[in-house]
Design a protein around this motif. Sequence first.
Motif, PDB file in Angstrom:
ATOM      1  N   HIS A 123       0.779  -1.200   0.098  1.00 43.99           N
ATOM      2  CA  HIS A 123      -0.003   0.015  -0.009  1.00 43.99           C
ATOM      3  C   HIS A 123       0.792   1.205   0.181  1.00 43.99           C
ATOM      4  O   HIS A 123       0.478   2.495  -0.672  1.00 43.99           O
ATOM      5  N   ILE A 124       1.968   1.079   0.677  1.00 37.22           N
ATOM      6  CA  ILE A 124       2.969   2.305   0.454  1.00 37.22           C
ATOM      7  C   ILE A 124       3.558   2.681  -0.613  1.00 37.22           C
ATOM      8  O   ILE A 124       3.462   3.786  -1.222  1.00 37.22           O
ATOM      9  N   ALA A 125       4.039   1.569  -1.460  1.00 37.81           N
ATOM     10  CA  ALA A 125       4.260   1.715  -3.047  1.00 37.81           C
ATOM     11  C   ALA A 125       3.155   2.262  -3.817  1.00 37.81           C
ATOM     12  O   ALA A 125       3.359   2.833  -4.585  1.00 37.81           O
ATOM     13  N   ARG A 126       2.015   1.764  -3.478  1.00 41.79           N
ATOM     14  CA  ARG A 126       0.935   2.163  -4.333  1.00 41.79           C
ATOM     15  C   ARG A 126       0.701   3.520  -4.259  1.00 41.79           C
ATOM     16  O   ARG A 126       0.163   4.198  -5.162  1.00 41.79           O
ATOM     17  N   TRP A 127       0.768   3.829  -2.952  1.00 41.88           N
ATOM     18  CA  TRP A 127       0.391   5.413  -2.481  1.00 41.88           C
ATOM     19  C   TRP A 127       1.618   6.203  -3.181  1.00 41.88           C
ATOM     20  O   TRP A 127       0.964   7.238  -3.897  1.00 41.88           O
ATOM     21  N   GLU A 128       2.638   5.776  -3.182  1.00 43.24           N
ATOM     22  CA  GLU A 128       3.839   6.646  -4.009  1.00 43.24           C
ATOM     23  C   GLU A 128       3.681   6.688  -5.329  1.00 43.24           C
ATOM     24  O   GLU A 128       4.049   7.666  -5.916  1.00 43.24           O
ATOM     25  N   ASP A 129       3.031   5.773  -5.765  1.00 44.97           N
ATOM     26  CA  ASP A 129       2.759   5.848  -7.363  1.00 44.97           C
ATOM     27  C   ASP A 129       1.648   6.634  -7.815  1.00 44.97           C
ATOM     28  O   ASP A 129       1.602   7.120  -8.859  1.00 44.97           O
ATOM     29  N   ARG A 130       0.592   6.617  -6.723  1.00 53.03           N
ATOM     30  CA  ARG A 130      -0.593   7.129  -7.294  1.00 53.03           C
ATOM     31  C   ARG A 130      -1.196   7.742  -5.801  1.00 53.03           C
ATOM     32  O   ARG A 130      -1.969   6.968  -5.108  1.00 53.03           O
ATOM     33  N   LYS A 131      -1.171   9.089  -5.831  1.00 54.52           N
ATOM     34  CA  LYS A 131      -1.564   9.655  -4.604  1.00 54.52           C
ATOM     35  C   LYS A 131      -2.942  10.085  -4.406  1.00 54.52           C
ATOM     36  O   LYS A 131      -3.422  10.977  -4.968  1.00 54.52           O
ATOM     37  N   THR A 132      -3.853   9.216  -3.895  1.00 55.55           N
ATOM     38  CA  THR A 132      -5.136   9.246  -3.854  1.00 55.55           C
ATOM     39  C   THR A 132      -5.519   9.090  -2.278  1.00 55.55           C
ATOM     40  O   THR A 132      -5.229   8.626  -1.543  1.00 55.55           O
ATOM     41  N   VAL A 133      -7.052   9.854  -2.186  1.00 56.49           N
ATOM     42  CA  VAL A 133      -7.291   9.716  -0.711  1.00 56.49           C
ATOM     43  C   VAL A 133      -7.666   8.274  -0.277  1.00 56.49           C
ATOM     44  O   VAL A 133      -7.307   7.542   0.854  1.00 56.49           O
ATOM     45  N   GLY A 134      -8.313   7.248  -1.216  1.00 61.03           N
ATOM     46  CA  GLY A 134      -8.397   6.094  -0.805  1.00 61.03           C
ATOM     47  C   GLY A 134      -7.233   5.050  -0.660  1.00 61.03           C
ATOM     48  O   GLY A 134      -6.884   4.358   0.273  1.00 61.03           O
ATOM     49  N   ASN A 135      -6.194   5.530  -1.315  1.00 66.43           N
ATOM     50  CA  ASN A 135      -4.767   4.881  -1.304  1.00 66.43           C
ATOM     51  C   ASN A 135      -4.048   5.217   0.188  1.00 66.43           C
ATOM     52  O   ASN A 135      -3.381   4.536   0.935  1.00 66.43           O
ATOM     53  N   LEU A 136      -4.240   6.456   0.702  1.00 67.57           N
ATOM     54  CA  LEU A 136      -3.717   7.020   2.006  1.00 67.57           C
ATOM     55  C   LEU A 136      -4.674   6.457   2.916  1.00 67.57           C
ATOM     56  O   LEU A 136      -3.813   5.836   4.017  1.00 67.57           O
ATOM     57  N   PHE A 137      -5.894   6.264   2.845  1.00 73.09           N
ATOM     58  CA  PHE A 137      -6.469   5.502   4.083  1.00 73.09           C
ATOM     59  C   PHE A 137      -6.073   4.075   4.064  1.00 73.09           C
ATOM     60  O   PHE A 137      -6.103   3.165   5.011  1.00 73.09           O
ATOM     61  N   ALA A 138      -5.875   3.465   2.804  1.00 73.44           N
ATOM     62  CA  ALA A 138      -5.127   2.074   2.821  1.00 73.44           C
ATOM     63  C   ALA A 138      -3.814   1.779   3.295  1.00 73.44           C
ATOM     64  O   ALA A 138      -3.677   0.888   4.228  1.00 73.44           O
ATOM     65  N   VAL A 139      -3.243   2.933   3.299  1.00 77.03           N
ATOM     66  CA  VAL A 139      -1.932   2.998   4.035  1.00 77.03           C
ATOM     67  C   VAL A 139      -2.076   3.073   5.558  1.00 77.03           C
ATOM     68  O   VAL A 139      -1.622   2.185   6.496  1.00 77.03           O
ATOM     69  N   VAL A 140      -3.034   4.123   5.871  1.00 71.41           N
ATOM     70  CA  VAL A 140      -3.325   3.839   7.461  1.00 71.41           C
ATOM     71  C   VAL A 140      -3.804   2.536   7.823  1.00 71.41           C
ATOM     72  O   VAL A 140      -3.401   2.048   8.903  1.00 71.41           O
ATOM     73  N   GLY A 141      -4.840   2.093   7.180  1.00 70.65           N
ATOM     74  CA  GLY A 141      -5.311   0.651   7.623  1.00 70.65           C
ATOM     75  C   GLY A 141      -4.242  -0.433   7.701  1.00 70.65           C
ATOM     76  O   GLY A 141      -4.246  -1.219   8.691  1.00 70.65           O
ATOM     77  N   ALA A 142      -3.252  -0.252   6.700  1.00 71.76           N
ATOM     78  CA  ALA A 142      -2.112  -1.437   6.780  1.00 71.76           C
ATOM     79  C   ALA A 142      -1.303  -1.220   7.781  1.00 71.76           C
ATOM     80  O   ALA A 142      -0.814  -2.320   8.453  1.00 71.76           O
ATOM     81  N   ILE A 143      -0.887  -0.008   8.271  1.00 73.61           N
ATOM     82  CA  ILE A 143       0.227   0.343   9.202  1.00 73.61           C
ATOM     83  C   ILE A 143      -0.707  -0.153  10.561  1.00 73.61           C
ATOM     84  O   ILE A 143      -0.213  -0.575  11.441  1.00 73.61           O
ATOM     85  N   ALA A 144      -2.009   0.267  10.701  1.00 71.10           N
ATOM     86  CA  ALA A 144      -2.634  -0.159  11.924  1.00 71.10           C
ATOM     87  C   ALA A 144      -2.733  -1.422  12.297  1.00 71.10           C
ATOM     88  O   ALA A 144      -2.865  -1.989  13.192  1.00 71.10           O
ATOM     89  N   GLY A 145      -2.528  -2.428  10.910  1.00 67.53           N
ATOM     90  CA  GLY A 145      -2.864  -3.811  11.350  1.00 67.53           C
ATOM     91  C   GLY A 145      -1.450  -4.461  11.714  1.00 67.53           C
ATOM     92  O   GLY A 145      -1.311  -5.606  12.116  1.00 67.53           O
ATOM     93  N   MET A 146      -0.277  -3.775  11.843  1.00 66.17           N
ATOM     94  CA  MET A 146       0.953  -4.351  12.158  1.00 66.17           C
ATOM     95  C   MET A 146       1.051  -4.345  13.712  1.00 66.17           C
ATOM     96  O   MET A 146       2.180  -4.828  14.032  1.00 66.17           O
ATOM     97  N   GLY A 147       0.272  -3.881  14.470  1.00 64.25           N
ATOM     98  CA  GLY A 147       0.444  -3.924  15.954  1.00 64.25           C
ATOM     99  C   GLY A 147      -0.704  -3.419  16.438  1.00 64.25           C
ATOM    100  O   GLY A 147      -1.279  -2.293  16.028  1.00 64.25           O
TER     101      GLY A 147
END
Length: 276
Positions: A65-89
């Motif tokens: 999700h971080i790589a996808r956000w860097e490739d295409r900066k959209t609100v949906g991708n940003l929320f996906a990054v937040v969700g992915a990081i939240a899932g790590m702990g």
Amino acid sequence: MNQQEFIRQLQDALARLPQQEKQEIIADYQEYFCDGLAAGRSEADIAAGLGDPQQLARELMARHHIARWEDRKTVGNLFAVVGAIAGMGLLNFLLAVPFLFYLWMLTMAALASTGILIGGLVLFGTLACNELFGWPAIHESRDVRAIWSDFAQGGPAGNIHIRGSNGESVDVVREASSGRASIHIQSSDGVVSLARDSSEALGQLHIQDEEGQVDIGGLDWGLSRHGMLLTGLLLMALGGGGLFLCYLLARWTWRGLLTYGRYQLELLDKARGHDD
């Protein structure tokens, strides 16, 4: 845990990834097992070194999700990054809750600023169009003030009193002694009144109901062309400034978020003792 079980759990946890990317990841870990076996390590030892397949999948999803956000900066991708990081702990999950609220507030502020900017552009464009083409017609405040002026100069015969069967009343009154003009409306729900003294250019508004009352003074009964121009420019300045501030906050936010996400991934890599 042997190689087959580890790969199966990893595949199931990566089900949301695109098929090609998932196959490439699985191939990398299969190769990692082959290299470990060639070095004399057992499958259980290699799997233990890699850690929990579910946690590993969450880390890989975060990288995706971080790589996808860097490739295409959209609100949906940003929320996906937040969700992915939240899932790590658990700590990341707890931090994500106020952060998501902050993102929601930032989004609402950007939408509000956009509305203010559009309102200013419409008002300014209306004035410009009227000045160039005479359309749309603009009635300045002098017309409204003229109504009050004519009413204030009229005699007692100009007063209006209306009464309803349930106690409702409407009074349009000019006091001959003071020159004070007022409109008073009363019903069972409350009272609304507008008043202006003959010597004042501004008036007062009074609203009262069962919940309470509101009194506003210094009301102008209309808006001049210059007032409309200044209002339009002010709205454009506020809206444009608000959007620019939201843009800066968004840039700082996603940079900080990505930095934090990469930092978390580096910590996990060091804890695991290898670089993926």
